[in-house]
Design a protein around this motif. Structure first.
Motif, mmCIF file in Angstrom:
data_model
loop_
_atom_site.group_PDB
_atom_site.id
_atom_site.type_symbol
_atom_site.label_atom_id
_atom_site.label_comp_id
_atom_site.label_asym_id
_atom_site.label_seq_id
_atom_site.Cartn_x
_atom_site.Cartn_y
_atom_site.Cartn_z
ATOM 1 N N VAL A 97 0.806 -1.222 0.000
ATOM 2 C CA VAL A 97 0.000 0.000 0.000
ATOM 3 C C VAL A 97 0.839 1.272 0.000
ATOM 4 O O VAL A 97 0.363 2.315 -0.447
ATOM 5 C CB VAL A 97 -1.030 0.020 1.161
ATOM 6 C CG1 VAL A 97 -1.948 -1.185 1.083
ATOM 7 C CG2 VAL A 97 -0.356 0.102 2.515
ATOM 8 N N GLY A 98 2.082 1.194 0.470
ATOM 9 C CA GLY A 98 2.955 2.366 0.444
ATOM 10 C C GLY A 98 3.278 2.825 -0.966
ATOM 11 O O GLY A 98 3.388 4.019 -1.235
ATOM 12 N N HIS A 99 3.412 1.889 -1.885
ATOM 13 C CA HIS A 99 3.709 2.212 -3.274
ATOM 14 C C HIS A 99 2.477 2.175 -4.173
ATOM 15 O O HIS A 99 2.483 2.750 -5.265
ATOM 16 C CB HIS A 99 4.753 1.239 -3.841
ATOM 17 C CG HIS A 99 6.090 1.403 -3.210
ATOM 18 N ND1 HIS A 99 6.567 0.553 -2.246
ATOM 19 C CD2 HIS A 99 7.048 2.337 -3.403
ATOM 20 C CE1 HIS A 99 7.760 0.942 -1.874
ATOM 21 N NE2 HIS A 99 8.080 2.026 -2.548
ATOM 22 N N HIS A 100 1.448 1.464 -3.729
ATOM 23 C CA HIS A 100 0.232 1.301 -4.546
ATOM 24 C C HIS A 100 -0.995 1.582 -3.670
ATOM 25 O O HIS A 100 -1.654 0.654 -3.214
ATOM 26 C CB HIS A 100 0.174 -0.113 -5.132
ATOM 27 C CG HIS A 100 1.390 -0.469 -5.917
ATOM 28 N ND1 HIS A 100 1.606 0.015 -7.189
ATOM 29 C CD2 HIS A 100 2.473 -1.220 -5.600
ATOM 30 C CE1 HIS A 100 2.771 -0.444 -7.625
ATOM 31 N NE2 HIS A 100 3.307 -1.191 -6.683
ATOM 32 N N PRO A 101 -1.296 2.851 -3.443
ATOM 33 C CA PRO A 101 -2.375 3.210 -2.507
ATOM 34 C C PRO A 101 -3.790 2.933 -3.007
ATOM 35 O O PRO A 101 -4.732 2.987 -2.222
ATOM 36 C CB PRO A 101 -2.162 4.706 -2.279
ATOM 37 C CG PRO A 101 -1.455 5.179 -3.512
ATOM 38 C CD PRO A 101 -0.601 4.026 -3.972
ATOM 39 N N THR A 102 -3.942 2.625 -4.295
ATOM 40 C CA THR A 102 -5.288 2.343 -4.809
ATOM 41 C C THR A 102 -5.283 1.118 -5.715
ATOM 42 O O THR A 102 -4.265 0.754 -6.299
ATOM 43 C CB THR A 102 -5.870 3.532 -5.615
ATOM 44 O OG1 THR A 102 -5.040 3.779 -6.740
ATOM 45 C CG2 THR A 102 -6.004 4.777 -4.754
ATOM 46 N N ALA A 103 -6.433 0.514 -5.800
ATOM 47 C CA ALA A 103 -6.730 -0.514 -6.793
ATOM 48 C C ALA A 103 -7.931 0.015 -7.559
ATOM 49 O O ALA A 103 -8.783 0.705 -6.988
ATOM 50 C CB ALA A 103 -7.053 -1.845 -6.122
ATOM 51 N N THR A 104 -8.007 -0.276 -8.855
ATOM 52 C CA THR A 104 -9.111 0.266 -9.649
ATOM 53 C C THR A 104 -9.740 -0.814 -10.526
ATOM 54 O O THR A 104 -9.092 -1.796 -10.889
ATOM 55 C CB THR A 104 -8.655 1.417 -10.570
ATOM 56 O OG1 THR A 104 -7.644 0.925 -11.451
ATOM 57 C CG2 THR A 104 -8.132 2.594 -9.774
ATOM 58 N N ARG A 123 -11.204 -4.234 -16.519
ATOM 59 C CA ARG A 123 -9.790 -4.333 -16.180
ATOM 60 C C ARG A 123 -9.593 -3.939 -14.727
ATOM 61 O O ARG A 123 -9.965 -2.849 -14.322
ATOM 62 C CB ARG A 123 -8.982 -3.468 -17.118
ATOM 63 C CG ARG A 123 -9.358 -3.819 -18.562
ATOM 64 C CD ARG A 123 -8.407 -3.655 -19.648
ATOM 65 N NE ARG A 123 -7.045 -3.996 -19.561
ATOM 66 C CZ ARG A 123 -6.533 -5.206 -19.850
ATOM 67 N NH1 ARG A 123 -7.324 -6.201 -20.161
ATOM 68 N NH2 ARG A 123 -5.244 -5.404 -19.818
ATOM 69 N N LEU A 124 -8.996 -4.861 -13.984
ATOM 70 C CA LEU A 124 -8.679 -4.655 -12.575
ATOM 71 C C LEU A 124 -7.201 -4.345 -12.467
ATOM 72 O O LEU A 124 -6.371 -5.061 -13.045
ATOM 73 C CB LEU A 124 -9.025 -5.915 -11.778
ATOM 74 C CG LEU A 124 -8.723 -5.905 -10.280
ATOM 75 C CD1 LEU A 124 -9.554 -4.842 -9.552
ATOM 76 C CD2 LEU A 124 -8.996 -7.293 -9.691
ATOM 77 N N THR A 125 -6.871 -3.272 -11.748
ATOM 78 C CA THR A 125 -5.475 -2.900 -11.538
ATOM 79 C C THR A 125 -5.166 -2.972 -10.049
ATOM 80 O O THR A 125 -5.825 -2.316 -9.238
ATOM 81 C CB THR A 125 -5.191 -1.479 -12.071
ATOM 82 O OG1 THR A 125 -5.516 -1.429 -13.463
ATOM 83 C CG2 THR A 125 -3.733 -1.090 -11.871
ATOM 84 N N ILE A 126 -4.191 -3.793 -9.713
ATOM 85 C CA ILE A 126 -3.696 -3.937 -8.339
ATOM 86 C C ILE A 126 -2.176 -3.950 -8.420
ATOM 87 O O ILE A 126 -1.604 -4.632 -9.280
ATOM 88 C CB ILE A 126 -4.179 -5.250 -7.681
ATOM 89 C CG1 ILE A 126 -5.700 -5.366 -7.719
ATOM 90 C CG2 ILE A 126 -3.671 -5.348 -6.247
ATOM 91 C CD1 ILE A 126 -6.224 -6.719 -7.248
#
Length: 188
Positions: A97-104, A123-126
């Motif tokens: 979560v420090g580098h990737h604060p969101t999923a879309t 399309r899911l981005t994690i």
């Protein structure tokens, strides 16, 4: 002046698109949640909820191809009920979560199954990785009976492979497949 004209043109295009799909609205904060279940040998071993979910949804049940959905999940809003598990899942080897604060999630194709059900491909981005997923969604009320100002409650399910998103490559305490359950209300 040219900037104002461009802004007015963009806003009118957004509102014209939204007007063509009913109901149109956003996910109501506090009434929407995304939860996950991870299993080991098919038995649920870990679950949690993301508290901060935001999105814009434009649904047209008569012409689902006109529909559009975009949802953003704040990954740090995850809680499992155990601080140690929260820290691990939010950590670098899992959600990072420090580098990737969101999923879309962004829809690409929506098809109607019956009066209340849709299949939504998107399309899911994690963790900065994007993969295709298929979501099964169902309105809990008849969409045709919803009047302006009334919420449309819904629920949806999907799943994804942890390894496809680089989540916990070396973690073997849970299976690769993670199931997601989404519930919420669309406000018009």
């Amino acid at each position: 002046m040219a900037t104002r004209s461009l802004l007015a043109l963009l806003l009118s295009a957004v509102f014209a698109t939204a007007a063509s799909a009913e109901p149109t609205g956003s996910l109501r904060q506090g009434s929407s949640e995304v939860s996950f279940v991870a299993k080991r040998f098919g038995v649920p071993t870990s679950s949690g909820v993301f508290d901060h979910v935001d999105g814009v949804i434009a649904l047209d049940f008569d012409h689902p191809e006109r529909s559009r959905i975009r949802v953003t999940i704040e990954t740090a809003s995850l809680h499992t009920g155990a601080a140690l598990v929260d820290g691990f899942v939010k950590g670098e080897s899992m959600l990072d979560v420090g580098h990737h604060p969101t999923a879309t999630f962004v829809s690409e194709h929506i098809a109607r199954v019956d009066e209340r059900s849709l299949v939504i491909r998107g399309r899911l981005t994690i963790r900065g990785t994007t993969q295709p997923v298929s979501v099964s969604a169902m309105a809990e009320r008849d969409p045709a009976a919803i009047r302006p100002g009334e919420p449309l409650p819904f629920r949806a399910t999907t799943g994804f492979s942890r390894t496809a998103f680089g989540i916990g490559r070396d973690v073997n305490v849970v299976d690769d497949q993670v199931d997601l359950a989404i519930r919420g209300e669309i406000l018009r």
